[in-house]
Design an enzyme around this catalytic site. Structure first.
Site, PDB file in Angstrom:
ATOM      1  N   LYS A  88       0.817  -1.227   0.000  1.00 12.71           N
ATOM      2  CA  LYS A  88       0.000   0.000   0.000  1.00 12.71           C
ATOM      3  C   LYS A  88       0.847   1.272   0.000  1.00 12.71           C
ATOM      4  CE  LYS A  88      -4.467  -1.552   1.560  1.00 12.71           C
ATOM      5  NZ  LYS A  88      -4.280  -2.940   2.044  1.00 12.71           N
ATOM      6  N   GLU A 110      -9.283   7.424   3.472  1.00 13.85           N
ATOM      7  CA  GLU A 110     -10.211   6.547   4.172  1.00 13.85           C
ATOM      8  C   GLU A 110      -9.453   5.306   4.574  1.00 13.85           C
ATOM      9  OE1 GLU A 110      -9.606   6.260   1.034  1.00 13.85           O
ATOM     10  OE2 GLU A 110      -9.528   4.082   0.768  1.00 13.85           O
ATOM     11  N   SER A 378       1.693  -9.772  -0.980  1.00 18.09           N
ATOM     12  CA  SER A 378       1.421  -8.332  -0.917  1.00 18.09           C
ATOM     13  C   SER A 378       1.815  -7.713   0.413  1.00 18.09           C
ATOM     14  CB  SER A 378      -0.061  -8.074  -1.193  1.00 18.09           C
ATOM     15  OG  SER A 378      -0.873  -8.879  -0.349  1.00 18.09           O
TER      16      SER A 378
HETATM   17  C1  PLP Z   1      -5.090  -3.985   1.746  1.00 15.91           C
HETATM   18  C2  PLP Z   1      -4.356  -5.212   1.440  1.00 15.91           C
HETATM   19  C3  PLP Z   1      -4.748  -6.066   0.382  1.00 15.91           C
HETATM   20  C4  PLP Z   1      -5.967  -5.839  -0.461  1.00 15.91           C
HETATM   21  O1  PLP Z   1      -5.964  -4.688  -1.204  1.00 15.91           O
HETATM   22  P1  PLP Z   1      -5.762  -4.662  -2.784  1.00 15.91           P
HETATM   23  O2  PLP Z   1      -6.091  -3.272  -3.148  1.00 15.91           O
HETATM   24  O3  PLP Z   1      -6.697  -5.660  -3.380  1.00 15.91           O
HETATM   25  O4  PLP Z   1      -4.341  -5.009  -3.048  1.00 15.91           O
HETATM   26  C5  PLP Z   1      -3.973  -7.180   0.113  1.00 15.91           C
HETATM   27  N1  PLP Z   1      -2.891  -7.474   0.851  1.00 15.91           N
HETATM   28  C6  PLP Z   1      -2.486  -6.696   1.882  1.00 15.91           C
HETATM   29  C7  PLP Z   1      -1.285  -7.093   2.661  1.00 15.91           C
HETATM   30  C8  PLP Z   1      -3.207  -5.552   2.216  1.00 15.91           C
HETATM   31  O5  PLP Z   1      -2.811  -4.784   3.242  1.00 15.91           O
END
Ligand code: PLP
Length: 422
Positions: A88, A110, A378
């Site tokens: 993010k 948000e 992610s």
């Molecule tokens: C917020 C988040 C997501 C989901 O958000 P996307 O916009 O779909 O990427 C996925 N993995 C992590 C670690 C997150 O913090």
């Protein structure tokens, strides 16, 4: 398609907002295009990506996992090693840098579970911007560690008391604030959704993931069969997939939250579930979990970041065309994936990312050994101890929390600190 056409990805996307928001959205679109064409902006962005976020992030060969599963080679993009622990920050830093260039000194955002709030608060601290984060009152109560982190980074957390007091209401409040203060304020939207131009902007700032992966895979001569990413709003997945969308290969696989099962309210499967419809919500047209009156249905997932009723319009479009395949993983499958990769690779997946890990565990054994699949991790799982510990070690965790409470109640230092705050 890799970019929107006038804000649309075929029938999805658009800019369904009140008249007062049209001007700030139009200005943002122009400023973004100018910035990305300006080599000094791009070079400033690259420097901060390298020195502050810690790019590039590694591509790890998961050797033991590959051997155990006995099929395709598994590679993990360690996006969770980015500063603040997840992807993010790529978007938050990009948008905050853009806001600065536009002369805006105030940032609003948000947040639901708090991850996007933390990333934005950190980016604002780094770049010297004033930061206000709107967060539903219910979420503020549930997500105290992230609230504390945002405040440490100097952000003001504004609890939202309207509606269901969760993410949807926080988005509405942020939009209202932006409509009232468009000249001083930029709204950093957290995923690849919302009204145009946000889906394009967020994808571009997240596409650093896919660009690095493409280079890393070429350097190692990988024969990549599939890329796998979890899909909440869709920012990590679309950024990971972006440089490959116009090519025939590799397969692109998005994994949604299967929750505890297929029933309404039991998951957050917007593409694969049976309660999903086309709709227009919060400024954009896409696939949503909606009831017959067009109201958002409740969703459920063990991972807060995937627990949302909508999906980015570009993903909805690429899902419909078939370029992106969608599947889902259950809560339990994601928990198993956390354990599997922790034990065998020394890598702790975030609960969200573990949905992609779970799909890799299913897919790898069905493919030949000379193929590679790449999973986007992610985020890292440190943030999830309040979810994983009660599942993996319920009795010990409960005892620990009780003893922590006792320690806090007895601690002289904490009483003194509280008195000082008053
Ligand atoms: C917020 C988040 C997501 C989901 O958000 P996307 O916009 O779909 O990427 C996925 N993995 C992590 C670690 C997150 O913090």
């Amino acid at each position: 398609m890799t970019h929107s056409e006038n804000g649309f990805f075929n029938e999805f996307g658009g800019k369904y907002v009140a008249e007062v928001l049209r001007r700030p959205l139009d200005e943002l679109e122009v400023a973004f295009k100018e910035a990305m064409a300006d080599s000094s902006f791009v070079s400033e962005l690259e420097t901060i990506q390298r020195d502050y976020i810690g790019r590039e992030t590694p591509l790890l060969y998961a050797k033991t996992a590959t051997e155990i599963l006995g099929g395709a080679q598994i590679y993990i993009k360690l996006e969770g090693l980015a500063n603040t622990g997840a992807h993010k920050i790529n978007n938050a830093i990009g948008q905050c840098l853009l806001a600065k260039r536009m002369g805006k000194k105030r940032i609003i955002a948000e947040t639901g579970a708090g991850q996007h709030g933390v990333a934005t608060a950190a980016a604002c601290a780094k770049l010297g911007l004033d930061c206000t984060v709107y967060m539903g009152e219910v979420d503020v109560r549930r997500q105290q560690p992230n609230v504390a982190a945002m405040e440490m980074y100097g952000a003001k957390v504004h609890p939202v008391t309207s509606g269901s007091r969760t993410l949807k209401d926080a988005v509405n409040e942020a939009m209202r604030d932006w409509a009232a203060n468009p000249d001083t304020t930029h709204y950093v939207l957290g995923s690849a959704l919302g009204p145009a131009p946000f889906p394009d902007i967020v994808r571009e700032f997240q596409s650093v993931i896919g660009k690095e992966v493409k280079r890393q895979a070429q350097e190692r001569n990988l024969d990549v069969e599939a890329l796998i990413a979890c899909v909440g709003g869709g920012s990590n997945s679309i950024g990971f997939f972006a440089p490959f969308i116009d090519e025939q290969k590799p397969r692109l696989i998005g994994v949604e939250a299967g929750g505890i099962g297929p029933g309404v309210g039991e998951n957050a499967s917007r593409m694969t579930g049976n309660a999903s419809r086309d709709g227009i919500l919060q400024g954009y047209k896409s696939r949503f979990l909606l009831d017959e009156d067009g109201q958002a249905l409740p969703t459920r997932s063990i991972s807060a970041g995937l627990d949302y009723c909508g999906i980015g319009p570009q993903l909805a479009s690429l899902g419909k065309s078939g370029r992106i395949e969608f599947t889902s993983a259950l809560d339990d499958e994601a928990l198993n994936a956390v354990k599997f990769f922790a034990k065998n690779e020394g890598v702790l997946f975030a609960m969200e990312s573990a949905h992609a890990g779970a799909e890799a565990i299913k897919l790898a054994p069905t493919l030949p050994k000379d193929k590679a699949i790449i999973v986007n991790m992610s985020g890292r799982g440190d943030k999830d101890i309040f979810i994983t510990c009660p599942v993996f070690r319920p009795a010990e965790w409960k005892e620990f929390l009780i003893s922590e409470l006792e320690r806090l109640n007895d601690s002289k230092d904490i009483h003194e600190a509280e008195l000082m705050r008053k």
